[in-house]
Scaffold this active site. Structure first.
Site, PDB file in Angstrom:
ATOM      1  N   ASP A   5      35.705  31.097  34.406  1.00  0.00           N
ATOM      2  CA  ASP A   5      37.002  30.615  34.885  1.00  0.00           C
ATOM      3  C   ASP A   5      36.846  29.405  35.797  1.00  0.00           C
ATOM      4  OD1 ASP A   5      38.860  32.082  33.583  1.00  0.00           O
ATOM      5  OD2 ASP A   5      39.472  33.318  35.275  1.00  0.00           O
ATOM      6  N   ASP A  17      28.972  40.884  38.215  1.00  0.00           N
ATOM      7  CA  ASP A  17      29.429  39.645  38.843  1.00  0.00           C
ATOM      8  C   ASP A  17      28.341  38.584  38.750  1.00  0.00           C
ATOM      9  OD1 ASP A  17      31.882  40.651  39.406  1.00  0.00           O
ATOM     10  OD2 ASP A  17      31.512  41.023  41.534  1.00  0.00           O
ATOM     11  N   ASP A  54      26.521  36.943  40.742  1.00  0.00           N
ATOM     12  CA  ASP A  54      25.306  36.953  41.570  1.00  0.00           C
ATOM     13  C   ASP A  54      24.461  38.201  41.351  1.00  0.00           C
ATOM     14  OD1 ASP A  54      27.467  38.373  42.761  1.00  0.00           O
ATOM     15  OD2 ASP A  54      26.328  38.528  44.619  1.00  0.00           O
ATOM     16  N   ASP A 106      39.401  46.533  40.383  1.00  0.00           N
ATOM     17  CA  ASP A 106      38.397  47.569  40.139  1.00  0.00           C
ATOM     18  C   ASP A 106      38.859  48.928  40.654  1.00  0.00           C
ATOM     19  OD1 ASP A 106      38.341  46.711  42.738  1.00  0.00           O
ATOM     20  OD2 ASP A 106      36.229  46.147  42.751  1.00  0.00           O
TER      21      ASP A 106
END
Length: 682
Positions: free
Chosen positions: A260, A319, A321, A413
């Protein structure tokens, strides 16, 4: 008249005795005889003098060394103080006023509170030096105008202001005790799990080799691995590389890079990275949305709407990282085998930069307790906990059954976990499977992250409260979700932390008729801090900074909770947590030197082979980026002055524990307000 010979002999004998203390006079049985034994003085051992001299010399050198260390310590303290003063002046001079938001509203409220506290302190100081603290004046006996005003103030304070303050104090103490009992029960549950060695056991295990040993290719379920990201150029390489090296048949796994990013150069870098892994034979696709609605939830929702998703059974989410170990899928997917009610397998986070600075150390304490205690206990005893948004594997059927990803809150989430639980699905938490990730190293990034994490649950509670009541789950599960999951741990905790230690405590110094016991201020919080640090035993030296910092963060959490509860605009803001890519560049150089990818089943720092050319581009992009600087946080600074003013008032009342707590808590607010706790940008 001459002296007798006996007298002369006696004088001579006394002189000899004084000269030599070793002379001994013996009187025998026969009184006619005296025996005199004259001993020579003992000879002095020259080695003893040498030893004594050497010892004195060593002591003098030791004291000189200690003196130098003490002088250097004072010099370091002085230099540090000067550095803090210069830093404070620079940040005050470069400060930009905050925008009109809920944080600005809270700042204006606290600023008014500060004005009231300063006026009260001036009033109390004048009364103290007048001696009115010994015999408080009454309205009838007051003579001077100031004395009359002070007498009226005492009467109003005792009759009208102190009682409601004491009532609020009692309510907060009760909430504090309830939350402490909840924390204690969680810790005892964790001890019970460790004592009985309770952990989820899969019904099967995959062999080290992908195919063979009685396992066919068809025995591996079809898995989608999603990596949502947004302008995260520092970490995209390591996450894509780690996911592409997962030990799973390539025909049975598809990697979706959900980009994104709004920056064109970042899009090109990520797209090039995907193409390189495609050339290596990995089934990986790049997806970019032109209309970025719904933030992360919208990104995941769009990816799940692809036509080919119906051919897959599970989806793993990481995610940008996160770096999963190579055997991640082999340790998580087997738990779904034979357990059709299982919707989610959540794994633990491990932090590559937990020792980077004081801020990351304190975050590590919090998150270690969250995973080791909260998630593990809830997973073992009630099969429900909040999904952490990453490092987990979902059954796609469960996602579709509960309505999929929704964009109504900033905690998508937690939203999907609550809805899945209300539909009867169960969760499993694996504490021994760890995924490397990064902690935010700057206070600004951490503050924004915590604001989103604490405003979102209140939005969600407001939206799904009646859905919980109407659901078909048992009354016990409804009560657990409403009273424990939402009210106690998401609403009451930030409310009483801020109200009790940042509002009531300083007010009780100016309203002594309202009492806040010492065990509430010091002893119980200290015990709770020790319980929090147990999962991270190496952090015990930071127990006092941890306690003070958590009280400081209660301001942000309280503001976020109010924002989410009353639908302020700031509660719908999504800010991507800033990452620094601590583990990417070093691993990239290591790969360039080795010339091959390293596959390992242990947790390690890994990255893709995008080459040193891309690294130079990335470095140039970093340099061309916006200049970072540390900020000044006015709300924290204002609260610091409130607490320091209250500490002066407590000193007048000789309240020792309250004084020290207010003093150190005020200093902590100053340090945080000047942005001195996290990453420092020169």
């Amino acid at each position: 008249m001459s002296r007798s010979q006996n007298e002369e002999f006696q004088q001579w004998w006394n002189k000899q005795r004084d000269r030599n203390n070793h002379d001994v006079l013996y009187a025998g049985d026969d009184e006619a005889f005296l025996t005199v034994e004259i001993r020579t003085p003992a000879t002095v051992d020259p080695d003893k003098d040498r030893i004594r001299t050497r010892t004195v010399r060593q002591l003098s050198r030791l004291y000189l060394l200690k003196f130098k260390q003490l002088a250097s310590s004072f010099l370091w303290i002085g230099n540090s103080f000067l550095y803090l003063v210069r830093t404070a002046n620079r940040r005050i001079a470069n400060d930009n006023p905050p925008s009109v938001s809920s944080s600005a509203r809270l700042y204006r409220l606290i600023k008014g509170f500060l004005v009231v506290v300063v006026l009260l302190l001036c009033f109390e100081l004048a009364a103290y030096f007048k001696g009115w603290h010994f015999t408080p004046p009454s309205v009838a006996s007051a003579e001077v105008a100031v004395e009359v005003v002070y007498a009226w103030w005492l009467e109003i304070r005792a009759s009208y202001l102190a009682p409601p303050l004491q009532s609020l104090t009692n309510v907060c103490i009760v909430l504090f005790l309830i939350q402490s009992v909840d924390r204690l029960v969680l810790v005892l549950g964790c001890f019970w799990i460790k004592l009985r060695r309770i952990k989820p056991v899969a019904s099967m295990e995959y062999p080290t080799k992908l195919v063979g040993e009685g396992v066919r290719l068809e025995d591996y379920p079809m898995v989608i691995v999603q990596i949502p990201m947004c302008n995260e150029k520092e970490v995209y390489q390591q996450s894509i590389g780690a996911v592409c090296m997962l030990d799973w048949p390539r025909e049975r796994m598809l990697v979706q890079v959900l980009d994104d990013s709004s920056e064109l150069d970042v899009q090109q870098l990520i797209k090039a990275e995907v193409q390189k892994w495609q050339q290596r034979g990995v089934r990986i696709v790049y997806r970019h949305r032109l209309i970025r609605t719904g933030y992360k939830a919208g990104n995941l929702k769009a990816a799940m709407n692809c036509e080919y998703v119906k051919d897959y059974e599970f989806v793993a989410i990481f995610d940008a990282d996160f770096q999963p170990p190579a055997d991640f899928l082999k340790k998580t997917v087997p738990h779904f085998k034979g357990n059709e009610e299982l919707a989610l397998v959540q794994t633990r986070w491990a932090f590559v930069n937990k020792d980077e600075n004081l801020l990351t150390r304190l975050q590590n304490i919090n998150l270690s307790f969250h995973f080791e205690v909260e998630q593990q206990v809830n997973g073992v005893f009630i099969n429900f906990f909040g999904f952490n948004g990453t490092a987990g594997v979902w059954r796609i059927k469960a996602l579709e059954d509960c309505g999929g990803w929704l964009e109504r809150t900033t905690v998508e989430d937690m939203d999907i976990a609550v809805r899945a639980h209300l539909c009867g699905w169960k969760f499993i938490y694996l504490n021994d499977v760890k995924c490397l990730c990064e902690l935010p190293e700057s206070y600004e990034a951490y503050k924004k992250q915590q604001y989103r994490w604490h405003s979102g649950p209140m939005q969600l509670f407001r939206l799904c409260f009646f859905d919980i009541l109407r659901s078909k789950v048992s009354a016990a599960k409804k009560a657990n979700m409403i009273f424990l999951f939402f009210l106690l741990r998401k609403l009451i905790l930030p409310f009483y932390s801020f109200t009790l230690f940042c509002v009531i405590l300083p007010l009780t110094m100016f309203f002594p008729e309202a009492n806040l016991p010492s065990w509430v201020v010091c002893y119980i919080p200290g015990i709770m801090s020790i319980l929090n640090i147990i999962p991270a035993p190496r952090s015990f030296p930071f127990i006092v900074p941890y306690l003070l910092f958590e009280n400081t963060m209660s301001v942000t959490k309280f503001g976020a909770m109010i924002s989410g509860l009353f639908k302020f605009d700031s509660s719908y803001e999504w800010v991507v947590t800033k990452k620094l890519g601590r583990s990417s560049e070093a691993d990239l150089v290591a790969y360039a030197e080795s010339g091959s990818l390293v596959e390992s089943t242990t947790i390690q720092r890994s990255s893709s082979d995008s080459g040193l050319t891309e690294l130079s581009k990335l470095g140039a992009a970093k340099k061309a980026g916006k200049t970072k600087r540390n900020r000044l946080y006015r709300t924290e600074i204002a609260l610091a002055f409130i607490l320091l003013a209250a500490s002066v008032r407590s000193l007048l009342s000789a309240q020792g524990i309250h004084f020290y707590f207010l003093l150190f808590q005020g200093i902590t607010f100053v340090i945080v307000g000047l942005d001195l706790i996290g990453e420092q940008v020169s």
